[in-house]
Design a protein around this motif. Sequence first.
Motif, mmCIF file in Angstrom:
data_model
loop_
_atom_site.group_PDB
_atom_site.id
_atom_site.type_symbol
_atom_site.label_atom_id
_atom_site.label_comp_id
_atom_site.label_asym_id
_atom_site.label_seq_id
_atom_site.Cartn_x
_atom_site.Cartn_y
_atom_site.Cartn_z
ATOM 1 N N UNK A 75 0.830 -1.208 0.000
ATOM 2 C CA UNK A 75 0.000 0.000 0.000
ATOM 3 C C UNK A 75 0.863 1.254 0.000
ATOM 4 N N UNK A 76 1.978 1.190 0.731
ATOM 5 C CA UNK A 76 2.858 2.357 0.793
ATOM 6 C C UNK A 76 3.503 2.661 -0.552
ATOM 7 N N UNK A 77 3.655 1.639 -1.395
ATOM 8 C CA UNK A 77 4.145 1.904 -2.756
ATOM 9 C C UNK A 77 3.243 2.930 -3.430
ATOM 10 N N UNK A 78 1.946 2.780 -3.274
ATOM 11 C CA UNK A 78 0.992 3.718 -3.870
ATOM 12 C C UNK A 78 1.032 5.066 -3.164
ATOM 13 N N UNK A 79 0.986 5.031 -1.838
ATOM 14 C CA UNK A 79 0.891 6.264 -1.049
ATOM 15 C C UNK A 79 2.166 7.106 -1.135
ATOM 16 N N UNK A 80 3.320 6.456 -1.212
ATOM 17 C CA UNK A 80 4.587 7.188 -1.215
ATOM 18 C C UNK A 80 4.882 7.865 -2.547
ATOM 19 N N UNK A 81 4.098 7.557 -3.580
ATOM 20 C CA UNK A 81 4.410 8.067 -4.912
ATOM 21 C C UNK A 81 3.340 8.971 -5.515
ATOM 22 N N UNK A 82 2.283 9.236 -4.765
ATOM 23 C CA UNK A 82 1.254 10.177 -5.233
ATOM 24 C C UNK A 82 0.366 10.553 -4.057
ATOM 25 N N UNK A 83 -0.278 11.700 -4.161
ATOM 26 C CA UNK A 83 -1.275 12.105 -3.179
ATOM 27 C C UNK A 83 -2.613 11.568 -3.666
ATOM 28 N N UNK A 84 -3.132 10.608 -2.958
ATOM 29 C CA UNK A 84 -4.379 9.959 -3.356
ATOM 30 C C UNK A 84 -5.562 10.546 -2.615
ATOM 31 N N UNK A 85 -6.708 10.507 -3.268
ATOM 32 C CA UNK A 85 -7.955 10.750 -2.567
ATOM 33 C C UNK A 85 -8.366 9.446 -1.897
ATOM 34 N N UNK A 86 -9.648 9.250 -1.613
ATOM 35 C CA UNK A 86 -10.078 7.959 -1.086
ATOM 36 C C UNK A 86 -9.761 6.848 -2.097
ATOM 37 N N UNK A 87 -9.254 5.724 -1.613
ATOM 38 C CA UNK A 87 -8.915 4.624 -2.501
ATOM 39 C C UNK A 87 -9.114 3.302 -1.774
ATOM 40 N N UNK A 88 -9.123 2.183 -2.526
ATOM 41 C CA UNK A 88 -9.541 0.897 -1.961
ATOM 42 C C UNK A 88 -8.589 -0.213 -2.401
ATOM 43 N N UNK A 89 -8.056 -0.939 -1.453
ATOM 44 C CA UNK A 89 -7.262 -2.138 -1.712
ATOM 45 C C UNK A 89 -8.231 -3.265 -2.074
ATOM 46 N N UNK A 90 -8.022 -3.894 -3.218
ATOM 47 C CA UNK A 90 -8.962 -4.888 -3.744
ATOM 48 C C UNK A 90 -8.495 -6.323 -3.476
ATOM 49 N N UNK A 91 -7.189 -6.561 -3.577
ATOM 50 C CA UNK A 91 -6.719 -7.925 -3.365
ATOM 51 C C UNK A 91 -5.215 -8.029 -3.460
ATOM 52 N N UNK A 92 -4.679 -9.134 -2.933
ATOM 53 C CA UNK A 92 -3.239 -9.392 -2.944
ATOM 54 C C UNK A 92 -2.997 -10.892 -3.065
ATOM 55 N N UNK A 93 -2.009 -11.226 -3.872
ATOM 56 C CA UNK A 93 -1.488 -12.599 -3.911
ATOM 57 C C UNK A 93 -0.040 -12.507 -3.439
ATOM 58 N N UNK A 94 0.293 -13.259 -2.390
ATOM 59 C CA UNK A 94 1.605 -13.114 -1.775
ATOM 60 C C UNK A 94 2.267 -14.468 -1.568
ATOM 61 N N UNK A 95 3.445 -14.614 -2.156
ATOM 62 C CA UNK A 95 4.293 -15.784 -1.936
ATOM 63 C C UNK A 95 5.387 -15.394 -0.954
ATOM 64 N N UNK A 96 5.315 -15.955 0.244
ATOM 65 C CA UNK A 96 6.346 -15.671 1.235
ATOM 66 C C UNK A 96 7.629 -16.407 0.862
ATOM 67 N N UNK A 97 8.752 -15.734 1.078
ATOM 68 C CA UNK A 97 10.055 -16.261 0.674
ATOM 69 C C UNK A 97 10.987 -16.492 1.854
ATOM 70 N N UNK A 98 10.701 -15.834 2.962
ATOM 71 C CA UNK A 98 11.522 -15.960 4.157
ATOM 72 C C UNK A 98 10.739 -15.363 5.322
ATOM 73 N N UNK A 99 10.939 -15.906 6.517
ATOM 74 C CA UNK A 99 10.251 -15.361 7.684
ATOM 75 C C UNK A 99 10.944 -14.074 8.122
ATOM 76 N N UNK A 100 10.195 -12.976 8.111
ATOM 77 C CA UNK A 100 10.754 -11.698 8.547
ATOM 78 C C UNK A 100 10.868 -11.639 10.060
ATOM 79 N N UNK A 101 11.681 -10.710 10.516
ATOM 80 C CA UNK A 101 11.905 -10.545 11.946
ATOM 81 C C UNK A 101 11.354 -9.203 12.420
ATOM 82 N N UNK A 102 10.962 -9.157 13.667
ATOM 83 C CA UNK A 102 10.510 -7.901 14.259
ATOM 84 C C UNK A 102 11.628 -6.864 14.116
#
Length: 267
Positions: free
Chosen positions: A188-215
């Motif tokens: 989502x930040x990819x969108x927000x960091x590159x333009x000033x958006x009005x109201x907008x809606x996340x519709x869907x995501x397909x995500x393949x995890x590649x490694x367990x991230x750490x805190x």
Amino acid sequence: MDSKTASLTYRVSAYNTSKLSENKIHDDTVARKFGFSGGLVPGVDVMAYMMHLPVEKWGRDFLARGLIEARFVKPVYDGEIAELTGQETGNGLTIELHSRGELCATGTASLPVSAPKFVLDDYKQVAAVAERKPVSASSYEEGKWLGTIPRDWSGDAAKEYLADIRETDPIYLREGLGHPGLLPRVMNKVLVDNAILGPWIHVGTRMQLLSAGKIGDELTARAKVTGNYDKKGHRFVELDALVLGNGVPLAHCWHIAIVQPREQTAA
């Protein structure tokens, strides 16, 4: 989980983490102008609710190489109960989320034998724009590469995030792992960091995890715009990206959003 068990269930009291967000689709008054009955619980948080089930089934293995896809059909509202079911299939889980008696999200999850390989250099590293401008036809041109401002959720922020998404699985704090729901947030930040958006809606995501991230990992994305089109008066944008933790690929994501929704005409 007992191999004889055919399904998993999980209940969450949904929480709108973005009431004060720049994205006013999460504001009750603005959301009603777009035909909703109130501010929307962010899709990335709905997806985080959905991730509870495959992590319950597969544990850390899912965090290291799991595949999940989520599509948001109808809004989930603040304070409402989200009822999740994960039905076992030959390929993994089929996930549904119901709230207020309606099907609000659908998805699938599976555990590949191994995480697929991605070449980091295939994903161009660029910085987020120096100065955001109001969203226009050139903000997300197809084929354009987009970057993000680095972010991390460490210490208290990590605990607050888990509380916000009502996560009850102890694996994250016990093993110092970052919740995978943070990775679509970075998309989502990819969108927000590159333009000033009005109201907008996340519709869907397909995500393949590649490694367990750490805190506390510093999270960034290298994203390419693969779609930008109008459908039923809405402007859609699709992204293909690697999300990185401290420069190491954590997930490959396909992300779709309505960046300029059609406003409803009052009855």
